[in-house]
Scaffold this active site. Structure first.
Site, PDB file in Angstrom:
ATOM      1  N   PHE A 259     -53.485  -5.238  68.252  1.00 15.77           N
ATOM      2  CA  PHE A 259     -53.051  -5.658  67.191  1.00 15.77           C
ATOM      3  C   PHE A 259     -53.419  -7.107  66.937  1.00 15.77           C
ATOM      4  O   PHE A 259     -53.622  -7.503  65.442  1.00 15.77           O
ATOM      5  CB  PHE A 259     -51.492  -6.378  68.260  1.00 15.77           C
ATOM      6  N   SER A 290     -54.585   3.434  66.203  1.00 12.65           N
ATOM      7  CA  SER A 290     -54.011   2.905  65.932  1.00 12.65           C
ATOM      8  C   SER A 290     -53.025   2.144  67.293  1.00 12.65           C
ATOM      9  O   SER A 290     -52.370   3.022  67.839  1.00 12.65           O
ATOM     10  CB  SER A 290     -53.410   2.350  65.271  1.00 12.65           C
ATOM     11  N   ASP A 291     -52.497   0.813  67.379  1.00 11.23           N
ATOM     12  CA  ASP A 291     -51.108   0.128  67.966  1.00 11.23           C
ATOM     13  C   ASP A 291     -49.952   0.376  67.063  1.00 11.23           C
ATOM     14  O   ASP A 291     -50.520   0.764  65.857  1.00 11.23           O
ATOM     15  CB  ASP A 291     -51.196  -1.197  68.498  1.00 11.23           C
ATOM     16  N   ALA A 292     -48.875   0.823  67.467  1.00 12.09           N
ATOM     17  CA  ALA A 292     -47.866   0.971  66.769  1.00 12.09           C
ATOM     18  C   ALA A 292     -47.998   0.343  65.703  1.00 12.09           C
ATOM     19  O   ALA A 292     -47.482  -0.922  66.108  1.00 12.09           O
ATOM     20  CB  ALA A 292     -46.594   1.131  68.276  1.00 12.09           C
TER      21      ALA A 292
END
Length: 746
Positions: A259, A290-292
């Protein structure tokens, strides 16, 4: 790309890629989250936020959710617009997979991913605890157990291992990773990748690892989750990248971008980090996810004006799959038409996703059979035994004044603390697929192990103290075992704490227990190092229990009774007070190292050393070190030290070897862990423990990304933890020694 596909599999990937439309290719780059939809006027995420901050009561939230339904994006799957989903129900996985395989033009299977951080159904200790076992064979076995269990539920892709080097215990996600040391983190990384990926004896036995979070997330400023990260390149190269390089060398298939921004560029759009370093330099074979919601958050970061630009920057940086925002599927076709993203970028991302699916066998075995999905309806005994062994080896004895421990099995024990009788609290943060019926609380374990245990909740991390229960506990027990610490919700993601002393009124509770004059054993349940100066000064025995998973209660009881001699070590330093954070053993020296006079690098109002250093841990026996010897050959140092069990019972000792580069072209750490060996010794037994340190591992990366091996004076240390002073000096030359690869210049 490096994925171990057969020639036939590689041909299948390329043939498939040649047939795909642009929409279908971008569809493979799109991961959907299961959505909650229904008759409410605000997004589901906002409903959760409203309940969390008190604007919405739990009852009101439940009433709203009665109108909700689950959206699995079936229509988007049929259109070839979904490459991955996060689902763990095997029947639902099969249902969705059937749509992808049998109802789409090309029949490309989905890959189901999930956060399986420290176990699936059989939850084992959180990573910061298990890393402290210093047992890589154990780490590999627990990862393999998690892979087998999750694959039977359709999950073939783990968002794990988490490899963030973390030096600030205020950061909640310190619980998910292997601690502060890059070498131990690398050993952990290799073991986990082997366990997750290497057993191909059956299609259901292996998953794709996803390394996270790339990169620098563990250095979030002030220990606040999602916060900015700034560091010199040499700090990044020599610490934060090291476990990731080890994991990629071990064959890890995928990775997740973090992030945070790194020196002003969010990892999600950081081409230097994702494409130049991770893919081209390290050689990651598969794809990066990607992260969330992280692509969308690049607009909030201020690195992109809108979502379309955020998607373009992410794709061009080497981010191959979008988790949860639909920005790729909504915008990338137009970006390609406008020339903002090339077809080469799209093809590379899609090829990587297809290759991982091919490597996993999903094209040939897309479904979970009914026999397989029922395999772990109940946890098998060998999985329980492995979870127990991991828990027993991960707990750390911090103090044992007067040999208060172990306790005799007929000791009259007052067990205190609301955490002791809460089965849901043993599993730790980011455990998803466990069932409470499988969990053993500390009360459960103590009643199995001891003949006279009486339980008094008294208090815990939240709420008030029950003085009547405190009085009864003090009056009735000969020994008080106080189980205190943090709830699961107090560590993990979005759980940073500015004060990492025991939360709530637990210190007050301890004061009341100690005032009784009865001996007190403090058993900690927590997801981070705690600031324990008062406890260390006032409590006679302290056992760091962390969150040890489903067998926690049995493991703690076995250690307290002496059935198991504690052998865990700290994978992170413990501060005396919160204000020492970040604190870590392998810090660089200053021109005025900390000392007992004013004009040095110290505090006026706190110690300058950690309360319990990295690598620390006691046993019910004692060990003595002597005769450290170091000799040099062409490509390595041979190190040996004698270790003797000077106590009266068998024990396991983790022998740790450290190095200091005394003078170099940049300031180097005061010590660096380079090797460790675990030895079992009977009472009075002595062993010569040997280690071999390759010369190529004695160097460092400078700020220009060059790997340096510089002739000079080195100190080699051996001992039981990072505070060891047993030392030998020698001059080492590196002529003709193979070097580690350089990093690309930013």
């Amino acid at each position: 790309m490096g994925i171990a596909l057969t020639a036939e599999q590689t041909k299948r990937v390329e043939e498939l890629l040649s047939k795909m439309t642009l929409t279908e290719k971008i569809g493979q780059m799109n991961q959907e989250s299961v959505s909650i939809v229904g008759g409410f006027d605000v997004p589901f995420e906002q409903l959760i936020e409203m309940m969390t901050d008190g604007r919405l009561s739990k009852e009101e939230f439940e009433n709203i959710m009665k109108t909700a339904k689950t959206d699995y994006h079936e229509d988007a799957i049929r259109e070839g617009k979904v490459g991955s989903l996060m689902v763990q129900d095997p029947e639902k996985c099969n249902e969705l997979q059937k749509i992808a395989v049998e109802e789409t033009r090309l029949g490309i299977p989905l890959i189901f991913g999930l956060d399986v951080i420290h176990g699936f159904r059989s939850v084992y200790p959180i990573a910061i605890a298990e890393a402290g076992s210093f047992d890589t064979e154990l780490m590999e076995k627990t990862a393999a157990m998690a892979a087998k269990e999750s694959r039977c539920s359709g999950v073939a892709w783990h968002f794990a291992p988490m490899l963030d080097v973390a030096r600030d215990a205020r950061w909640g996600r310190v619980s998910e990773g292997p601690g502060e040391d890059p070498y131990l983190g690398s050993c952990f990384a290799r073991a986990k990748v082997r366990g997750l990926q290497n057993d191909h004896s059956e299609n259901e036995n292996y998953v794709a690892a996803c390394l996270k979070h790339f990169v620098g997330y563990g250095a979030a400023e002030a220990g606040k989750d999602y916060n900015t990260v700034s560091m010199a390149n040499h700090v990044l190269y020599n610490n934060y990248l090291v476990p990731f390089r080890a994991a990629v060398e071990e064959g890890a298939q995928t990775a997740m971008a973090s992030f945070n921004d790194l020196n002003g560029v969010p990892s999600t759009v950081n081409k230097w980090a994702l494409r130049d370093i991770l893919k081209d330099n390290m050689g990651l074979p598969g794809f990066v996810v990607s992260d969330a919601n992280a692509i969308k958050e690049c607009v909030v970061h201020g690195i992109a004006e809108d979502e379309k630009e955020a998607g373009e920057k992410s794709a061009n940086a080497g981010l191959d799959m979008d988790m949860g925002t639909e920005i790729y599927i909504q915008n990338l076709e137009k970006s390609v038409e406008e020339g903002q993203v090339s077809m080469e970028v799209i093809d590379d991302a899609c090829r990587r996703v297809l290759a991982v699916k091919m490597w996993l066998g999903l094209f040939d075995h897309p479904y979970v059979s009914e026999e397989v999905m029922k395999r772990y309806e109940e946890i098998p005994e060998d999985h329980k035994a492995l979870a127990l062994a991991s828990a027993e080896k991960s707990a750390v004895l911090l103090k044992n004044e007067g040999n208060l421990l172990p306790l005799k099995q007929d000791t009259k024990i007052s067990l205190v603390g609301s955490l002791a009788d809460n089965r849901s609290e043993v599993v730790g943060a980011w455990a998803i697929s466990w069932k409470e019926k499988d969990c053993v609380s500390i009360l459960d374990g103590m009643k199995q192990e001891f003949s006279d245990v009486n339980y008094y909740p008294c208090g815990g991390p939240e709420g008030d103290i029950n003085d009547d229960e405190v009085k009864a506990a003090c009056d009735n027990g000969d020994v008080i075992v106080a189980v205190l610490g943090e709830t699961v919700a107090m560590s993990g993601e979005a759980s940073s704490r500015a004060d990492i002393t025991l939360p709530g009124k637990q210190r007050e509770l301890l004061e009341k227990l100690i005032a009784s004059g009865k001996p007190v054993v403090l058993v900690l349940m927590n997801g981070r190092p705690l600031a324990l100066q008062w406890e260390a000064e006032n409590v006679p025995a302290i056992l760091e229990g962390w969150h040890l998973g489903i067998q926690m209660g049995n493991a703690i009881a076995h250690i307290l009774s002496g059935k198991k001699n504690p052998e865990g070590r700290l994978s992170s330093s413990f501060p005396a007070v919160t204000g020492q954070c970040p604190i870590y053993y392998n810090h660089p020296n200053t021109g005025r190292p900390a000392g007992n006079f004013k004009f040095t690098s110290r505090y006026l109002d706190a110690p300058f050393t950690s309360l319990y250093p990295f690598g620390f841990g006691l046993s019910y026996t004692s060990f003595e070190y002597s005769d450290l010897a170091v000799t040099e050959d062409n490509d390595a140092l041979k190190i040996s030290v004698k270790v003797k069990n000077t106590g009266d019972r068998e024990g396991s000792e983790t022998v740790q070897f450290y190095m200091q580069d005394v003078a170099a072209s940049i300031v180097r750490p005061v010590k660096e862990l380079k090797c460790f060996e675990k030895v079992e010794l009977n009472p009075g037994e002595e062993k010569n423990v040997e280690a071999r340190l390759l010369k190529k591992h004695m160097g460092f990366w400078n700020n220009q990304g060059k790997y340096c091996l510089e002739d000079g004076l080195f100190r080699i240390y051996a001992g039981a933890d990072s505070a060891t002073e047993l030392c030998e000096e020698l001059r080492v030359g590196f002529e003709g020694v193979e070097k580690e690869p350089d990093y690309p210049v930013e």
